[in-house]
Design a protein around this motif. Structure first.
Motif, short mmCIF file in Angstrom:
data_model
loop_
_atom_site.label_atom_id
_atom_site.label_comp_id
_atom_site.label_asym_id
_atom_site.label_seq_id
_atom_site.Cartn_x
_atom_site.Cartn_y
_atom_site.Cartn_z
N LEU A 34 0.83 -1.21 0.00
CA LEU A 34 0.00 0.00 0.00
C LEU A 34 0.86 1.26 0.00
O LEU A 34 0.63 2.19 -0.77
N GLY A 35 1.83 1.29 0.91
CA GLY A 35 2.67 2.48 1.04
C GLY A 35 3.55 2.72 -0.16
O GLY A 35 3.70 3.86 -0.61
N ARG A 37 3.00 1.72 -3.24
CA ARG A 37 2.15 2.12 -4.37
C ARG A 37 1.63 3.55 -4.22
O ARG A 37 1.23 4.18 -5.20
N ALA A 38 1.62 4.07 -2.97
CA ALA A 38 1.18 5.44 -2.73
C ALA A 38 2.32 6.45 -2.93
O ALA A 38 2.13 7.65 -2.72
N GLY A 39 3.48 5.95 -3.34
CA GLY A 39 4.60 6.84 -3.62
C GLY A 39 5.59 6.98 -2.49
O GLY A 39 6.54 7.78 -2.60
N GLY A 40 5.42 6.23 -1.41
CA GLY A 40 6.34 6.32 -0.30
C GLY A 40 7.56 5.43 -0.50
O GLY A 40 7.52 4.47 -1.25
N THR A 41 8.64 5.79 0.17
CA THR A 41 9.83 4.95 0.16
C THR A 41 9.84 4.13 1.44
O THR A 41 9.14 4.45 2.41
N PRO A 42 10.62 3.04 1.48
CA PRO A 42 10.70 2.25 2.72
C PRO A 42 11.08 3.07 3.94
O PRO A 42 10.50 2.89 5.02
N LEU A 43 12.03 4.00 3.80
CA LEU A 43 12.43 4.83 4.94
C LEU A 43 11.31 5.75 5.38
O LEU A 43 11.11 5.96 6.58
#
Length: 306
Positions: A34-35, A37-43
Motif C-alpha cells: 500500500l505504502g 504504491r502510494a509513492g512512499g519509500t521504505p524509509l
C-alpha cells in the motif's frame, strides 16, 4: 454459566484469535504494498510508522505507570530492536519497493523459525535431527520454486530477492540474541523500547537521505495507520494471546499460513496473480515446516535422555 458452555466459548475464542492472527500478521506485507504504491519509500513508511508507534506506546506506558528508565534494558532492547525491527523491516520493504510481491516476501521471511531451529540451534548446543535438516532443505526449496516463478515472469530482478533474504537473516540474528540476552522486560516495555529505537534510527536515516517529508497522497497515511494498528498493535497482541492460550507450537504453525494469506490479499487488492509455481512452492515449504516442528520434540527428548 455451565462449564461446557464456558469451555465452548473459550475454544471458539481461541479459533477466532488464530484466524485473526494470520490475517493481522500478513497485513504488514500488504501495508508495505500500500505504502510503496502510494509513492512512499521504505524509509518514509517505516520512519513515520515507528515514530508514531513510539509516541503512542510511550504515552500508554506513562498512563499505566510502566517504568522505562532502566538503562540496561534500553541497551538490550536497542540491539534487539535494531535487528528484529529496523533492519528486518527496512530490507523487507526495500524488496517490495524493487518489485518483490508481498506474498513472496512473506514466504522468505517465514523461513526464519526454520533457520533458528536448525542452524542457529547449534549455537545453543541443541541437537538437530535429520528430519529438521530435511525440513530446512524443503523450506528453502519451496522458496526457490516461488522465486524462480517470479524471475520467469519478470516481476522483479534477481537481486531484489536478496533484500527479504537478508531481512530474514537479520530477524534470525535478533531471535538468537533474544535467547542469548534473555531480557526480563515485559512485552509492553520491550515493544515500546524497540519502537522508540527503530523510530529514531529510521527517521534519522530518512532525514539524512532527504526522505523524511511524507507524500501528500492520503493513501500513504492510510498505509502508515494500517501498519501501526493492524500489523503492529493487533498482530503482536494476538500473537501473545495465541501463544499463551494455545501454545508456542500452534502460534508458529499459524505464522506459516501468512504467505498464502498475503498472496490472497495482494491478489484481491492489487490484482497480483497467484501462479501455480507459487502454490507448489508454498506447499513444499509447508511440508518442510511440518517436518521441523515434528522433529523438535524428538530432538528435545533425545537431549533430555542424555
Amino acid at each position: 454459566m455451565p462449564q461446557p458452555a464456558r469451555e465452548a466459548i473459550r475454544r471458539n475464542a481461541g479459533h477466532l484469535a488464530s484466524v485473526a492472527l494470520v490475517i493481522m500478521w500478513s497485513s504488514g506485507y500488504v501495508g508495505a504494498e500500500l505504502g510503496i504504491r502510494a509513492g512512499g519509500t521504505p524509509l518514509q513508511l517505516l520512519g513515520w510508522r515507528f515514530s508514531i508507534l513510539g509516541v503512542l506506546l510511550v504515552t500508554v506506558c506513562l498512563v499505566l505507570g510502566v517504568r522505562l528508565n532502566d538503562r540496561q534494558a534500553w541497551a538490550r532492547q536497542a540491539v534487539l530492536g535494531l535487528f528484529s525491527q529496523a533492519v528486518f523491516l527496512f530490507l523487507i520493504f526495500e524488496g517490495v519497493a524493487n518489485g518483490v510481491d508481498g506474498g513472496t516476501a512473506a514466504l522468505i521471511a517465514a523461513l526464519q523459525p526454520l533457520l533458528v531451529a536448525t542452524v542457529a540451534g547449534k549455537i545453543f548446543g541443541e541437537r538437530t535431527t535429520a528430519g529438521m535438516w530435511v525440513g530446512m532443505a524443503l523450506g528453502m526449496a519451496g522458496v526457490v520454486v516461488v522465486v524462480s516463478g517470479g524471475l520467469e515472469a519478470g516481476v522483479a530482478p534477481w537481486w531484489a530477492y536478496l533484500f527479504p533474504a537478508a531481512g530474514m537473516l537479520s530477524l534470525t540474528t535478533g531471535t538468537v540474541l533474544t535467547q542469548r540476552l534473555r531480557p526480563t522486560e515485559t512485552l509492553l516495555q520491550s515493544i515500546t523500547m524497540q519502537a522508540v529505537v527503530a523510530g529514531v534510527v529510521l527517521m534519522s536515516a530518512a532525514l539524512l537521505s532527504g526522505q523524511a517529508a511524507a507524500p501528500a497522497d492520503p493513501d500513504f497515511w492510510a498505509a502508515v495507520a494500517w501498519l501501526v494498528f493492524l500489523s503492529t498493535l493487533c498482530g503482536y497482541v494476538l500473537f501473545v494471546f495465541v501463544t499463551r492460550t494455545r501454545g508456542a507450537t500452534v502460534a508458529s504453525v499459524l505464522l506459516y499460513l501468512t504467505p498464502p494469506t498475503t498472496m490472497v490479499w495482494v491478489w484481491l487488492m492489487f490484482d497480483v496473480p497467484i501462479t501455480l509455481l507459487a502454490v507448489v512452492g508454498m506447499a513444499i515449504s509447508a511440508v518442510g515446516v511440518i517436518l521441523v516442528l515434528r522433529s523438535r520434540p524428538a530432538a528435545a527428548g533425545q537431549r533430555a535422555r542424555r
